[in-house]
Design a protein around this motif. Structure first.
Motif, PDB file in Angstrom:
ATOM      1  N   ALA A  18      29.791 -18.545  19.191  1.00  0.00           N
ATOM      2  CA  ALA A  18      29.148 -18.303  19.006  1.00  0.00           C
ATOM      3  C   ALA A  18      29.248 -17.893  17.532  1.00  0.00           C
ATOM      4  O   ALA A  18      29.202 -18.530  16.717  1.00  0.00           O
ATOM      5  CB  ALA A  18      28.210 -17.420  19.610  1.00  0.00           C
ATOM      6  N   LEU A  19      29.914 -16.756  17.446  1.00  0.00           N
ATOM      7  CA  LEU A  19      30.501 -16.462  16.479  1.00  0.00           C
ATOM      8  C   LEU A  19      31.492 -17.546  15.574  1.00  0.00           C
ATOM      9  O   LEU A  19      31.248 -17.297  14.019  1.00  0.00           O
ATOM     10  CB  LEU A  19      31.094 -14.955  16.477  1.00  0.00           C
ATOM     11  N   THR A  20      31.695 -17.549  15.712  1.00  0.00           N
ATOM     12  CA  THR A  20      33.221 -19.089  15.487  1.00  0.00           C
ATOM     13  C   THR A  20      32.935 -20.218  14.790  1.00  0.00           C
ATOM     14  O   THR A  20      32.127 -20.741  13.231  1.00  0.00           O
ATOM     15  CB  THR A  20      34.169 -19.827  15.859  1.00  0.00           C
ATOM     16  N   GLY A  21      31.179 -20.436  16.189  1.00  0.00           N
ATOM     17  CA  GLY A  21      30.649 -21.811  15.275  1.00  0.00           C
ATOM     18  C   GLY A  21      29.580 -21.286  14.364  1.00  0.00           C
ATOM     19  O   GLY A  21      29.399 -21.994  12.989  1.00  0.00           O
ATOM     20  N   ARG A  22      28.869 -20.184  13.988  1.00  0.00           N
ATOM     21  CA  ARG A  22      28.004 -19.362  12.575  1.00  0.00           C
ATOM     22  C   ARG A  22      29.043 -19.146  11.333  1.00  0.00           C
ATOM     23  O   ARG A  22      28.551 -19.487  10.317  1.00  0.00           O
ATOM     24  CB  ARG A  22      27.633 -18.062  13.174  1.00  0.00           C
ATOM     25  N   LEU A  23      30.256 -18.456  12.182  1.00  0.00           N
ATOM     26  CA  LEU A  23      31.036 -18.596  10.726  1.00  0.00           C
ATOM     27  C   LEU A  23      31.247 -19.976  10.297  1.00  0.00           C
ATOM     28  O   LEU A  23      31.263 -20.082   9.058  1.00  0.00           O
ATOM     29  CB  LEU A  23      32.279 -18.623  10.712  1.00  0.00           C
ATOM     30  N   ASP A  24      31.613 -20.753  11.119  1.00  0.00           N
ATOM     31  CA  ASP A  24      31.827 -22.710  10.286  1.00  0.00           C
ATOM     32  C   ASP A  24      30.183 -22.677   9.492  1.00  0.00           C
ATOM     33  O   ASP A  24      30.879 -23.524   8.016  1.00  0.00           O
ATOM     34  CB  ASP A  24      31.897 -23.279  11.503  1.00  0.00           C
ATOM     35  N   ALA A  25      28.968 -22.721  10.074  1.00  0.00           N
ATOM     36  CA  ALA A  25      27.821 -23.124   9.564  1.00  0.00           C
ATOM     37  C   ALA A  25      27.455 -22.493   8.319  1.00  0.00           C
ATOM     38  O   ALA A  25      26.818 -22.852   6.910  1.00  0.00           O
ATOM     39  CB  ALA A  25      27.118 -23.014  10.374  1.00  0.00           C
ATOM     40  N   ASP A  26      28.106 -20.387   8.958  1.00  0.00           N
ATOM     41  CA  ASP A  26      27.625 -19.688   7.024  1.00  0.00           C
ATOM     42  C   ASP A  26      28.507 -19.591   6.015  1.00  0.00           C
ATOM     43  O   ASP A  26      27.922 -18.832   4.901  1.00  0.00           O
ATOM     44  CB  ASP A  26      26.566 -18.666   7.906  1.00  0.00           C
ATOM     45  N   GLY A  27      29.612 -19.100   6.905  1.00  0.00           N
ATOM     46  CA  GLY A  27      30.483 -19.292   5.641  1.00  0.00           C
ATOM     47  C   GLY A  27      30.818 -17.796   5.806  1.00  0.00           C
ATOM     48  O   GLY A  27      31.636 -16.926   4.995  1.00  0.00           O
ATOM     49  N   ILE A  28      29.718 -16.952   7.253  1.00  0.00           N
ATOM     50  CA  ILE A  28      29.946 -15.416   7.035  1.00  0.00           C
ATOM     51  C   ILE A  28      29.478 -15.231   8.490  1.00  0.00           C
ATOM     52  O   ILE A  28      28.736 -15.304   9.112  1.00  0.00           O
ATOM     53  CB  ILE A  28      29.673 -14.479   5.786  1.00  0.00           C
ATOM     54  N   ILE A  29      29.974 -14.386   9.048  1.00  0.00           N
ATOM     55  CA  ILE A  29      28.797 -13.514  10.109  1.00  0.00           C
ATOM     56  C   ILE A  29      29.145 -11.462   9.440  1.00  0.00           C
ATOM     57  O   ILE A  29      30.400 -11.578   9.101  1.00  0.00           O
ATOM     58  CB  ILE A  29      30.392 -13.992  11.162  1.00  0.00           C
ATOM     59  N   GLY A  30      28.607 -10.848  10.529  1.00  0.00           N
ATOM     60  CA  GLY A  30      28.749  -9.828  10.517  1.00  0.00           C
ATOM     61  C   GLY A  30      29.072  -8.952  12.237  1.00  0.00           C
ATOM     62  O   GLY A  30      28.257  -9.998  12.695  1.00  0.00           O
ATOM     63  N   LEU A  31      30.054  -8.215  12.020  1.00  0.00           N
ATOM     64  CA  LEU A  31      30.307  -7.490  13.619  1.00  0.00           C
ATOM     65  C   LEU A  31      30.161  -6.309  13.185  1.00  0.00           C
ATOM     66  O   LEU A  31      30.636  -4.634  12.605  1.00  0.00           O
ATOM     67  CB  LEU A  31      31.937  -7.707  14.007  1.00  0.00           C
ATOM     68  N   PRO A  32      29.011  -5.160  13.516  1.00  0.00           N
ATOM     69  CA  PRO A  32      28.247  -4.337  13.961  1.00  0.00           C
ATOM     70  C   PRO A  32      28.996  -3.401  14.842  1.00  0.00           C
ATOM     71  O   PRO A  32      29.220  -3.394  15.576  1.00  0.00           O
ATOM     72  CB  PRO A  32      26.695  -4.126  13.853  1.00  0.00           C
ATOM     73  N   GLY A  33      29.024  -1.900  14.270  1.00  0.00           N
ATOM     74  CA  GLY A  33      29.764  -1.304  15.263  1.00  0.00           C
ATOM     75  C   GLY A  33      31.514  -1.529  15.300  1.00  0.00           C
ATOM     76  O   GLY A  33      31.545  -1.646  16.585  1.00  0.00           O
ATOM     77  N   ALA A  34      32.272  -2.067  14.482  1.00  0.00           N
ATOM     78  CA  ALA A  34      33.252  -2.294  15.092  1.00  0.00           C
ATOM     79  C   ALA A  34      34.358  -0.844  15.537  1.00  0.00           C
ATOM     80  O   ALA A  34      35.549  -0.983  15.208  1.00  0.00           O
ATOM     81  CB  ALA A  34      34.274  -3.113  13.926  1.00  0.00           C
ATOM     82  N   PHE A  35      33.594  -0.265  14.353  1.00  0.00           N
ATOM     83  CA  PHE A  35      34.933   1.116  14.118  1.00  0.00           C
ATOM     84  C   PHE A  35      33.379   2.624  14.312  1.00  0.00           C
ATOM     85  O   PHE A  35      33.100   2.185  13.815  1.00  0.00           O
ATOM     86  CB  PHE A  35      35.965   0.822  12.430  1.00  0.00           C
ATOM     87  N   SER A  36      34.338   3.587  14.299  1.00  0.00           N
ATOM     88  CA  SER A  36      33.791   5.035  14.758  1.00  0.00           C
ATOM     89  C   SER A  36      33.716   5.086  13.128  1.00  0.00           C
ATOM     90  O   SER A  36      34.035   4.789  12.160  1.00  0.00           O
ATOM     91  CB  SER A  36      34.384   6.234  15.244  1.00  0.00           C
ATOM     92  N   ARG A  37      33.045   6.231  13.036  1.00  0.00           N
ATOM     93  CA  ARG A  37      32.138   6.160  11.645  1.00  0.00           C
ATOM     94  C   ARG A  37      33.536   7.358  10.978  1.00  0.00           C
ATOM     95  O   ARG A  37      33.994   7.943   9.841  1.00  0.00           O
ATOM     96  CB  ARG A  37      30.799   7.408  11.345  1.00  0.00           C
ATOM     97  N   ASP A  38      33.975   8.126  12.279  1.00  0.00           N
ATOM     98  CA  ASP A  38      35.275   8.967  12.077  1.00  0.00           C
ATOM     99  C   ASP A  38      36.426   8.237  11.386  1.00  0.00           C
ATOM    100  O   ASP A  38      36.874   8.913  10.257  1.00  0.00           O
ATOM    101  CB  ASP A  38      35.197  10.443  12.660  1.00  0.00           C
ATOM    102  N   TRP A  39      36.512   6.678  12.286  1.00  0.00           N
ATOM    103  CA  TRP A  39      37.475   6.197  11.387  1.00  0.00           C
ATOM    104  C   TRP A  39      37.598   5.304  10.082  1.00  0.00           C
ATOM    105  O   TRP A  39      38.619   5.556   9.434  1.00  0.00           O
ATOM    106  CB  TRP A  39      37.929   4.871  12.248  1.00  0.00           C
ATOM    107  N   ILE A 158      25.798 -12.804  -0.754  1.00  0.00           N
ATOM    108  CA  ILE A 158      26.090 -14.578  -0.761  1.00  0.00           C
ATOM    109  C   ILE A 158      25.410 -14.784   0.132  1.00  0.00           C
ATOM    110  O   ILE A 158      23.649 -14.775   0.251  1.00  0.00           O
ATOM    111  CB  ILE A 158      27.126 -13.590   0.442  1.00  0.00           C
ATOM    112  N   ALA A 159      25.844 -16.716  -0.412  1.00  0.00           N
ATOM    113  CA  ALA A 159      24.861 -17.259  -0.308  1.00  0.00           C
ATOM    114  C   ALA A 159      25.240 -18.591   0.705  1.00  0.00           C
ATOM    115  O   ALA A 159      26.173 -19.274   0.402  1.00  0.00           O
ATOM    116  CB  ALA A 159      24.656 -18.472  -1.610  1.00  0.00           C
ATOM    117  N   PRO A 160      24.252 -18.489   2.161  1.00  0.00           N
ATOM    118  CA  PRO A 160      25.131 -18.923   2.755  1.00  0.00           C
ATOM    119  C   PRO A 160      25.209 -20.351   3.367  1.00  0.00           C
ATOM    120  O   PRO A 160      25.117 -20.742   2.680  1.00  0.00           O
ATOM    121  CB  PRO A 160      24.448 -18.575   4.707  1.00  0.00           C
ATOM    122  N   GLY A 161      26.192 -20.967   3.734  1.00  0.00           N
ATOM    123  CA  GLY A 161      26.524 -21.948   3.404  1.00  0.00           C
ATOM    124  C   GLY A 161      27.867 -22.859   2.597  1.00  0.00           C
ATOM    125  O   GLY A 161      28.279 -24.502   2.837  1.00  0.00           O
TER     126      GLY A 161
END
Length: 280
Positions: A18-39, A158-161
């Motif tokens: 689903a993510l790679t499909g959205r990246l292909d369609a929009d040119g951008i994806i967001g992934l919240p909470g990938a790292f801790s705030r301390d990091w 950013i202008a998706p697509g």
């Protein structure tokens, strides 16, 4: 001391698709909470240190418009580089889009300071022949915000697509003509990531930094990834010491093909981009 980071679980196959499909369609994806705030706080400290060092020497930082700077750094200037480059969400998307032999070609950061103005709409480089001919993306940019983004801090827009837009009429293959800007304004989405969130995008997706009306900087790390043969490594001067390379996990080391040296030399930024220096 390096901030503790616990890697999240790998992405399930359906979520990755689903993510790679959205990246292909929009040119951008967001992934919240990938790292801790301390990091991320540690990342911000390392960016601050590198930014101060770069601005203290000629050619250390390059302008991207008034009060807006870009600095390329070596991987080992980030204490958390191995956690960043080996993050399972980043590696999964990179392998799916660019192939298992993708390369890390860029580590740097953008810093819009107080008084940064709206950038002109742009891509980061002209469309490669493979993308124009086959629609295949040959590079990705991973962005990691070092702060919680607020509306007055000059958020990324950013202008998706638009990574599929024919850029032959763009100035230098990068800057759409001014008469086309209204379309990008209509498509535009402003992004307000918080510490720990990341985005992965095609640098061909038309975008701009907006005016920073606050008294705060908005530093954002950039990790540039290439498919084999994409050639963006020629734009960058990434290097690493033998000790650093030896300490990296093999899963990260396999994607770093930069020179190995005894002593790192500070990077002199290669060029500026006239349209971004001018602002809008």
């Amino acid at each position: 001391m390096t901030a503790h980071h616990t890697a999240p679980a790998p992405l399930p196959a359906a979520e990755l698709a689903a993510l790679t499909g959205r990246l292909d369609a929009d040119g951008i994806i967001g992934l919240p909470g990938a790292f801790s705030r301390d990091w991320v706080r540690q990342l911000g400290e390392d960016i601050d240190t590198a930014f101060a060092e770069a601005r203290a020497r000629p050619g250390g930082a390059v302008g991207r418009g008034p009060n807006r700077f870009y600095v390329e750094i070596h991987p080992e200037q980030l204490r958390g580089f191995a956690e960043l480059a080996g993050h399972p969400w980043i590696t999964a998307v990179a392998e799916a889009v660019l192939g298992p032999a993708y390369r890390i070609v860029e580590v740097g950061f953008d810093v819009p300071l107080e008084g940064a103005v709206d950038q002109p709409w742009h891509r980061d480089f002209p469309m490669p022949a493979e993308t124009a001919r086959e629609g295949r993306l040959t590079s990705l940019a991973v962005n990691v915000t070092a702060v919680d983004t607020e509306p007055d801090m000059g958020p990324f827009e950013i202008a998706p697509g638009t990574h599929r837009d024919d850029g032959r009429a763009f100035d230098h293959g990068m800057f759409p003509p001014r008469e086309a800007w209204s379309r990008y304004r209509e498509l535009a989405v402003r992004k307000f990531p918080r510490m720990g969130d990341i985005s992965i995008r095609s640098a061909l997706t038309v975008h701009r930094g907006t005016a920073n009306h606050s008294a705060k900087a908005r530093p954002v790390l950039v990790l540039g990834l290439d498919a084999p043969g994409a050639g963006n490594d020629a734009r960058h001067d990434t290097a690493m010491t033998r000790q650093f390379r030896a300490a990296l996990p093999e899963s990260v080391r396999a994607h770093l093909h930069c020179p190995v040296v005894d002593v790192l030399r500070p990077i002199t930024q290669k060029h500026t981009i006239e349209g971004l220096v001018m602002g809008a």
